[in-house]
Design an enzyme around this catalytic site. Structure first.
Site, PDB file in Angstrom:
ATOM      1  N   GLY A  29      -0.961  -3.460  16.114  1.00 10.61           N
ATOM      2  CA  GLY A  29      -1.932  -2.764  16.956  1.00 10.61           C
ATOM      3  C   GLY A  29      -1.514  -2.806  18.409  1.00 10.61           C
ATOM      4  O   GLY A  29      -0.319  -2.839  18.720  1.00 10.61           O
ATOM      5  N   SER A  30      -2.512  -2.858  19.292  1.00  6.21           N
ATOM      6  CA  SER A  30      -2.225  -2.780  20.725  1.00  6.21           C
ATOM      7  C   SER A  30      -1.736  -4.114  21.285  1.00  6.21           C
ATOM      8  O   SER A  30      -1.998  -5.180  20.722  1.00  6.21           O
ATOM      9  CB  SER A  30      -3.484  -2.346  21.475  1.00  6.21           C
ATOM     10  N   GLY A  72      -3.138  -7.780  20.476  1.00  6.82           N
ATOM     11  CA  GLY A  72      -2.100  -8.704  20.012  1.00  6.82           C
ATOM     12  C   GLY A  72      -2.154 -10.027  20.769  1.00  6.82           C
ATOM     13  O   GLY A  72      -2.019 -11.104  20.173  1.00  6.82           O
ATOM     14  N   LYS A  95      -8.006  -6.936   7.005  1.00  8.27           N
ATOM     15  CA  LYS A  95      -9.085  -6.286   7.768  1.00  8.27           C
ATOM     16  C   LYS A  95      -8.566  -4.906   8.111  1.00  8.27           C
ATOM     17  O   LYS A  95      -7.614  -4.747   8.870  1.00  8.27           O
ATOM     18  CB  LYS A  95      -9.381  -7.096   9.031  1.00  8.27           C
ATOM     19  N   GLU A 145       2.278   3.160  27.263  1.00  9.95           N
ATOM     20  CA  GLU A 145       2.217   3.772  25.935  1.00  9.95           C
ATOM     21  C   GLU A 145       1.026   4.724  25.891  1.00  9.95           C
ATOM     22  O   GLU A 145      -0.115   4.313  26.091  1.00  9.95           O
ATOM     23  CB  GLU A 145       2.066   2.690  24.854  1.00  9.95           C
TER      24      GLU A 145
HETATM   25  P1  NAI Z   1      -6.410  -2.288  18.484  1.00 11.94           P
HETATM   26  O1  NAI Z   1      -5.188  -3.098  18.685  1.00 11.94           O
HETATM   27  O2  NAI Z   1      -7.616  -2.696  19.247  1.00 11.94           O
HETATM   28  O3  NAI Z   1      -6.778  -2.276  16.925  1.00 11.94           O
HETATM   29  C1  NAI Z   1      -5.879  -2.618  15.876  1.00 11.94           C
HETATM   30  C2  NAI Z   1      -6.596  -3.481  14.856  1.00 11.94           C
HETATM   31  O4  NAI Z   1      -7.007  -4.694  15.477  1.00 11.94           O
HETATM   32  C3  NAI Z   1      -7.883  -2.850  14.292  1.00 11.94           C
HETATM   33  O5  NAI Z   1      -8.000  -3.193  12.930  1.00 11.94           O
HETATM   34  C4  NAI Z   1      -8.955  -3.544  15.108  1.00 11.94           C
HETATM   35  O6  NAI Z   1     -10.200  -3.583  14.459  1.00 11.94           O
HETATM   36  C5  NAI Z   1      -8.379  -4.938  15.245  1.00 11.94           C
HETATM   37  N1  NAI Z   1      -8.936  -5.710  16.353  1.00 11.94           N
HETATM   38  C6  NAI Z   1      -9.410  -5.239  17.530  1.00 11.94           C
HETATM   39  N2  NAI Z   1      -9.838  -6.265  18.293  1.00 11.94           N
HETATM   40  C7  NAI Z   1      -9.646  -7.412  17.586  1.00 11.94           C
HETATM   41  C8  NAI Z   1      -9.879  -8.792  17.835  1.00 11.94           C
HETATM   42  N3  NAI Z   1     -10.442  -9.203  18.965  1.00 11.94           N
HETATM   43  N4  NAI Z   1      -9.522  -9.691  16.899  1.00 11.94           N
HETATM   44  C9  NAI Z   1      -8.943  -9.290  15.748  1.00 11.94           C
HETATM   45  N5  NAI Z   1      -8.714  -8.000  15.450  1.00 11.94           N
HETATM   46  C10 NAI Z   1      -9.051  -7.062  16.353  1.00 11.94           C
HETATM   47  O7  NAI Z   1      -6.017  -0.767  18.786  1.00 11.94           O
HETATM   48  P2  NAI Z   1      -6.969   0.485  19.065  1.00 11.94           P
HETATM   49  O8  NAI Z   1      -8.091   0.084  19.962  1.00 11.94           O
HETATM   50  O9  NAI Z   1      -7.313   1.112  17.787  1.00 11.94           O
HETATM   51  O10 NAI Z   1      -5.947   1.441  19.858  1.00 11.94           O
HETATM   52  C11 NAI Z   1      -5.669   1.216  21.237  1.00 11.94           C
HETATM   53  C12 NAI Z   1      -4.209   1.413  21.545  1.00 11.94           C
HETATM   54  O11 NAI Z   1      -3.429   0.497  20.808  1.00 11.94           O
HETATM   55  C13 NAI Z   1      -3.605   2.762  21.206  1.00 11.94           C
HETATM   56  O12 NAI Z   1      -3.830   3.713  22.188  1.00 11.94           O
HETATM   57  C14 NAI Z   1      -2.147   2.428  21.072  1.00 11.94           C
HETATM   58  O13 NAI Z   1      -1.543   2.423  22.343  1.00 11.94           O
HETATM   59  C15 NAI Z   1      -2.154   1.026  20.525  1.00 11.94           C
HETATM   60  N6  NAI Z   1      -1.922   0.995  19.060  1.00 11.94           N
HETATM   61  C16 NAI Z   1      -0.690   0.643  18.605  1.00 11.94           C
HETATM   62  C17 NAI Z   1      -0.430   0.662  17.256  1.00 11.94           C
HETATM   63  C18 NAI Z   1       0.906   0.295  16.709  1.00 11.94           C
HETATM   64  O14 NAI Z   1       1.258   0.739  15.642  1.00 11.94           O
HETATM   65  N7  NAI Z   1       1.663  -0.554  17.359  1.00 11.94           N
HETATM   66  C19 NAI Z   1      -1.442   1.087  16.286  1.00 11.94           C
HETATM   67  C20 NAI Z   1      -2.721   1.381  16.853  1.00 11.94           C
HETATM   68  C21 NAI Z   1      -2.929   1.343  18.199  1.00 11.94           C
END
Ligand code: NAI
Ligand code: MG
Length: 495
Positions: A239-240, A244, A187, A397
């Protein structure tokens, strides 16, 4: 039919508009829905992506499940050769993929996007070569019994990736999963659906149908059903922290294993005997200013010995100030944009909080002046000094171009400050003294610790954090064996 590189990313996104890739074919969402994908440098729509939902997940997972048996039945080295061959053809698409990821993510082509595209190919080549390592053991359990273990694939893997380094983060999940005999449904992140889709399309020239499938869509609408699907036997997520946790809870319902690569607030300790020139370059590289700081490993807490602090800061500021912000596709550009408005607002909110908390704000580089970029998600790099260790900007972060510099007196104080964090992804220490370096590497609570350098994720080096930074390792042989296989014990009675 061979796929030729398309160097115009605007043209390429039109070809990928409104499609998932399932069972070897580019297909629309079953519900026919799409969503807009923007160029963060201009705020303009570049194309639409298919908005996947539970029906698309169901389709992709059933295809992956069907393909998995044949794929797992091939000799491991044959799978490895195919994955390595994907690496070889992806090498021919580095320029194309670099431009495409620059367009959709806003990351500068020369400093970030092209580099990421070349590491992507390297990951497939690396994991392809590890196929013969899917070995078991024999165990001296009983002389009358032959006892051994084998490494078995887990089945269908769900991979959920973010937007900051979509190619690399996809590769470190997909490549080991495939080599180990699993099939995968990815995804993609809503802001960056096209580059990973293109990679998958290119790989279809080599891989059997259904082995690798890509869905685009939103987190709860598409990622949620993927994690919850009964036939998905392993989830690898980056991701976040908050998402997570959601993923971990959903996986717990099915009792399936997960790998979580989450946030960070990584410390960089500059001792009084450090090579200042190298440490400053390391701070800029480690902070990923050229990627607008959007990195989970960003060295966002810079701890400098009091004897060097002022010189370090003034030279750091001068150097960051020379970085040129502009059109991500322009070769002259060092710094591109933040991914989207929401993230920009979040980052700008933290900059305001930092000022309210009494830290000194040093704002650097100039915003681009090109009127075409007036609506772009540009944020000037900020280095905060005089930061209190309990300030929010010091603990949370930010995921933007915001670094905090602290001063310390003693080594113990530096280590304590460095470890005083909910996160534990990466850490670096800068010193010429061997004992200090070794002691620091031992005491720092982090998964990825470096001395006198600040490298990014590399093939063959286990990557992953402790504390809130996540669970499990990626990018190495260990990641393939531990996370994408299970060990089967076989006991044969010879009497
Ligand atoms: P997010 O963690 O919400 O998104 C990452 C992925 O998870 C995306 O593909 C999203 O569609 C998916 N996702 C979101 N909700 C989900 C759910 N309920 N079930 C399954 N998949 C889901 O991160 P977002 O909103 O893009 O960014 C927010 C914060 O997260 C950033 O400000 C940063 O602090 C952190 N982040 C950390 C990353 C890393 O590399 N560790 C990468 C991106 C964001
Ligand atoms: Mg989110």
């Amino acid at each position: 039919m061979s796929i030729e590189p398309v160097l115009d990313p605007h043209k390429l996104v039109k070809e990928l508009d409104g499609r998932h890739l399932i069972d070897g074919e580019l297909v629309p969402a079953k519900n026919g829905k799409n969503f807009d994908v923007l160029n963060p440098a201009t705020g303009k729509v570049i194309a639409q992506a298919a908005e996947g939902d539970a029906d698309d997940v169901d389709f992709a997972v059933s295809v992956a499940k069907k393909a998995q048996k044949d794929w797992a039945n091939r000799p491991a080295r044959e799978r490895g050769k195919l994955v390595a061959e994907c690496g070889r053809i992806l090498t021919q698409h580095v320029e194309e993929l670099g431009r495409l990821v620059a367009l959709e993510s806003g990351k500068a082509l020369r400093t970030e996007s092209r580099v990421e595209a070349s590491v992507l190919a390297d990951m497939f080549t690396f994991f392809g070569g590890l196929a013969s390592e899917l070995k078991g053991e024999t165990i001296p359990f009983n002389p009358n019994m032959m006892t051994l273990t084998t490494r078995e694939p887990v089945g269908v893997v769900g991979a959920i990736i973010p937007w900051n380094v979509p190619l690399l983060l996809m590769a470190i999940k997909v490549a080991p999963a495939l080599v180990a005999g699993n099939t995968v449904v990815v995804k993609s992140a809503e802001d960056t659906p096209f580059t990973v889709l293109r990679v998958c399309q290119i790989m279809q020239q080599i891989l059997p149908k259904g082995v690798l499938n890509i869905l685009s869509g939103f987190g709860p609408g598409c990622g949620g059903p993927l994690v919850a699907h009964k036939d998905v036997k392993k989830v690898s997520f980056t991701g976040s922290v908050e998402t997570g946790r959601t993923v971990y809870r959903a996986a717990a319902e099915k009792l399936i294993p997960v790998t979580l690569e989450l946030g960070g607030k990584s410390p960089m300790i500059v001792m009084d005997d450090a090579d200042l020139e190298k440490a400053i370059a390391g701070a800029i590289g480690g902070m990923r200013f050229t990627r607008q700081g959007q990195s989970c490993t960003a060295s966002s807490r810079i701890l400098v010995h009091e004897s060097l602090h002022d010189e370090f800061v003034s030279r750091l500021l001068a150097k960051v100030n020379t970085l040129k912000m502009g059109d991500p596709l322009d070769e002259e550009t060092d710094i591109g944009t933040i991914i989207n408005r929401k993230q920009r607002d979040k980052v700008c909110g933290y900059i305001e909080i930092g000022e309210q908390e009494g830290a000194t704000k040093n704002e650097l580089s100039a915003l681009p002046t090109d009127p075409a970029l007036a609506d772009g998600m540009f944020v000037r790099p900020v280095v905060f000094t005089n930061v209190k260790p309990d300030a929010r900007i010091a603990r949370e972060e930010i995921f933007g171009p915001v670094a905090c510099v602290f001063r310390f007196k003693t080594f113990d104080e530096a280590i304590e400050l460095a470890n005083d964090s909910d996160f534990g992804l990466a850490a670096t220490v800068w010193t010429k003294d061997l004992k200090t370096a070794l002691t620091a590497t031992k005491r720092l609570e982090a998964g990825f610790v470096q001395v006198n350098q600040n490298l990014v994720v590399q093939p063959n080096l286990s990557y992953g954090g402790v504390k809130l930074s996540g669970l499990g390792k990626e990018a190495s042989l260990e990641s393939m064996l531990e996370h994408f296989t299970h060990k089967k014990t076989i006991i044969m009675n010879m009497e």
